[in-house]
Design a protein around this motif. Structure first.
Motif, short mmCIF file in Angstrom:
data_model
loop_
_atom_site.label_atom_id
_atom_site.label_comp_id
_atom_site.label_asym_id
_atom_site.label_seq_id
_atom_site.Cartn_x
_atom_site.Cartn_y
_atom_site.Cartn_z
N ALA A 91 4.01 8.20 1.69
CA ALA A 91 3.76 6.80 1.32
C ALA A 91 2.38 6.34 1.79
CB ALA A 91 4.85 5.90 1.90
N GLU A 92 2.03 6.68 3.01
CA GLU A 92 0.71 6.28 3.54
C GLU A 92 -0.41 6.95 2.76
OE1 GLU A 92 1.00 7.21 7.72
OE2 GLU A 92 1.32 5.08 8.18
N LYS A 93 -0.23 8.21 2.43
CA LYS A 93 -1.25 8.93 1.66
C LYS A 93 -1.46 8.28 0.29
CE LYS A 93 -2.29 13.62 -0.04
NZ LYS A 93 -2.30 13.36 -1.49
N LEU A 94 -0.36 7.93 -0.35
CA LEU A 94 -0.45 7.32 -1.68
C LEU A 94 -1.12 5.95 -1.61
CD1 LEU A 94 0.22 7.56 -4.65
CD2 LEU A 94 2.51 6.69 -4.17
N MET A 95 -0.76 5.15 -0.60
CA MET A 95 -1.38 3.83 -0.47
C MET A 95 -2.87 3.94 -0.13
SD MET A 95 1.52 1.44 1.38
CE MET A 95 2.08 2.63 2.58
N ASP A 96 -3.21 4.86 0.76
CA ASP A 96 -4.62 5.03 1.13
C ASP A 96 -5.45 5.50 -0.06
OD1 ASP A 96 -3.99 4.26 3.67
OD2 ASP A 96 -3.91 6.30 4.49
N GLU A 97 -4.89 6.38 -0.87
CA GLU A 97 -5.60 6.86 -2.05
C GLU A 97 -5.78 5.75 -3.08
OE1 GLU A 97 -3.26 10.19 -3.25
OE2 GLU A 97 -4.28 11.60 -1.91
N ASN A 98 -4.77 4.89 -3.22
CA ASN A 98 -4.89 3.75 -4.13
C ASN A 98 -6.04 2.84 -3.71
OD1 ASN A 98 -2.74 4.61 -5.64
ND2 ASN A 98 -1.28 3.13 -4.82
N LEU A 99 -6.16 2.59 -2.40
CA LEU A 99 -7.23 1.72 -1.91
C LEU A 99 -8.58 2.42 -1.95
CD1 LEU A 99 -5.54 0.00 1.17
CD2 LEU A 99 -5.85 -0.91 -1.14
#
Length: 393
Positions: A129-137
């Motif tokens: 989840a953190e990886k996906l959110m960081d990549e989105n930003l």
């Protein structure tokens, strides 16, 4: 020109939304106060809700319009909170963020919310989840930032509802394992409800059947302390995507949670203090010189609600003794933040209400002398005196 003819409302959705659903909600609410005292009524209430959900899943296959009619995002769902596996709209239908990346993040956060910390898959899901959110930003794309904000806001609301239920039920719960798995006792305990022996015996066997056949333990495996830590993490992620004010809005409205948290376990109080401190700091940073008058007025109301809801809790909660939750500098910093928030309110009315509330709880709590806002109280008195003198001239 063809005359417009209004589309008739389908009969089945109309009956479900206007008769069946209100009846279920009314029945559930009528039983709610009894479920806290009698295990049998808790089982009856749970059976009603789960049967209703099963009915919705079946009828959706035959009448899809049931889930399209009056599509205000199922405003009747909140009464289901705390029952069974369905506690959010997304468990019934699909997530409304109609993109693959939004649904993926939604699923990850839902799983992260459900599984206990003791599970070896917990950190795996969290890192995904953190990886996906960081990549989105990292892409610097507004739609992707909005995906993070929307999904995180929904996840924060879901965890907050669950925390309210967990804390409310915590008076008769026990803490165990991982990050303290909250688990209901079978009902055979001594004076939890003050029942007669016959009712306690019935409650015991009802509780056994509840655990065995309904398997509610999986939902109660999400402890209040885990939820508090999860809310802090979600608030930090919301802040990272520029939507920290959404977490503040929801926390400011959680006045019931603030009230019941006064009597909860000390370690849980410490977790809630950490979360409150973080969100108070976020509240102080809300607003700017470029905001219009309407926005500033809305933010002022949110800050007022936040202070009125959570100052009593801060005055009376445990901040740890053997292992303090906050350092001396952190406590002093929050006092400054609270003073700044109070200073942003209307002087004559709102500041008086907040400071009077603080004074009452601060002076009536013998176990704590924090937060100490006497400097801001003195300043308010000085300004009030000057205003009175000016008005008298």
């Amino acid at each position: 020109m063809t005359e417009y003819q209004p589309t008739p409302t389908p009969l089945a959705p109309f009956i479900i939304h206007n008769f069946i659903i209100p009846l279920i909600i009314y029945t559930n609410k009528s039983l709610k106060h009894l479920t806290r005292k009698f295990k049998l009524f808790e089982i009856i209430s749970y059976t009603i809700v789960t049967s209703f959900l099963f009915f919705l899943k079946i009828i959706r296959s035959f009448i899809p319009s049931v889930f399209n009619y009056n599509s205000d995002r199922y405003h009747w769902i909140p009464f289901l909170k705390g029952y069974g596996q369905c506690t959010d709209v997304g468990d019934i239908g699909s997530f409304e963020g109609d993109t693959c990346i939004a649904r993926a993040l939604y699923q990850l956060l839902a799983i992260h919310n459900e599984i206990p910390v003791s599970s070896r898959k917990y950190e795996v899901v969290r890192s995904y989840a953190e990886k996906l959110m960081d990549e989105n930003l990292g892409v610097s794309c507004e739609p992707l930032r909005q995906v993070n904000a929307t999904v995180l806001s929904g996840a924060f609301a879901r965890a907050l509802r669950q925390l309210e239920v967990a804390v409310a039920e915590g008076d008769c719960g026990e803490v165990d394992s991982g990050v303290d798995v909250v688990e209901k006792s079978g009902g055979g305990g001594g004076g939890c409800f003050g029942l007669s022996r016959v009712v306690r015996t019935a409650g015991y066997f009802g509780g056994a059947a509840w655990t065995r056949f309904v398997k509610r333990k999986s939902r109660l495996g999400v402890s209040a302390e885990k939820l508090a830590a999860e809310l802090l993490w979600l608030a930090q992620k919301l802040s990272a995507c520029g939507s920290g004010d959404e977490a503040v809005r929801q926390w400011a409205s959680a006045s019931n949670l603030a009230s019941v948290s006064l009597t909860t376990q000390l370690r849980l109080q410490g977790s809630l203090v950490k979360l409150s401190v973080y969100l108070f700091k976020q509240a102080a940073s809300m607003g700017g010189k470029d905001d219009d008058e309407g926005t500033m007025e809305e933010l002022r109301k949110i800050k007022m609600k936040m202070l009125m809801s959570w100052i009593p809790f801060l005055c009376r909660s445990s901040i740890g003794t053997d292992a303090p939750v906050l350092s001396f500098n952190e406590k002093a910093e929050l006092e400054n933040v609270l003073g700044e928030l109070i200073g942003s309110l209307k002087h004559e009315d709102e500041q008086e209400k907040v400071l009077s509330l603080w004074l009452h709880h601060f002076t009536h709590c013998s176990s704590s002398d924090w937060p100490n806002l006497h400097l801001y109280y003195d300043h308010w008195c000085i300004i009030s005196r000057k205003l009175l003198i000016l008005d008298s001239k």
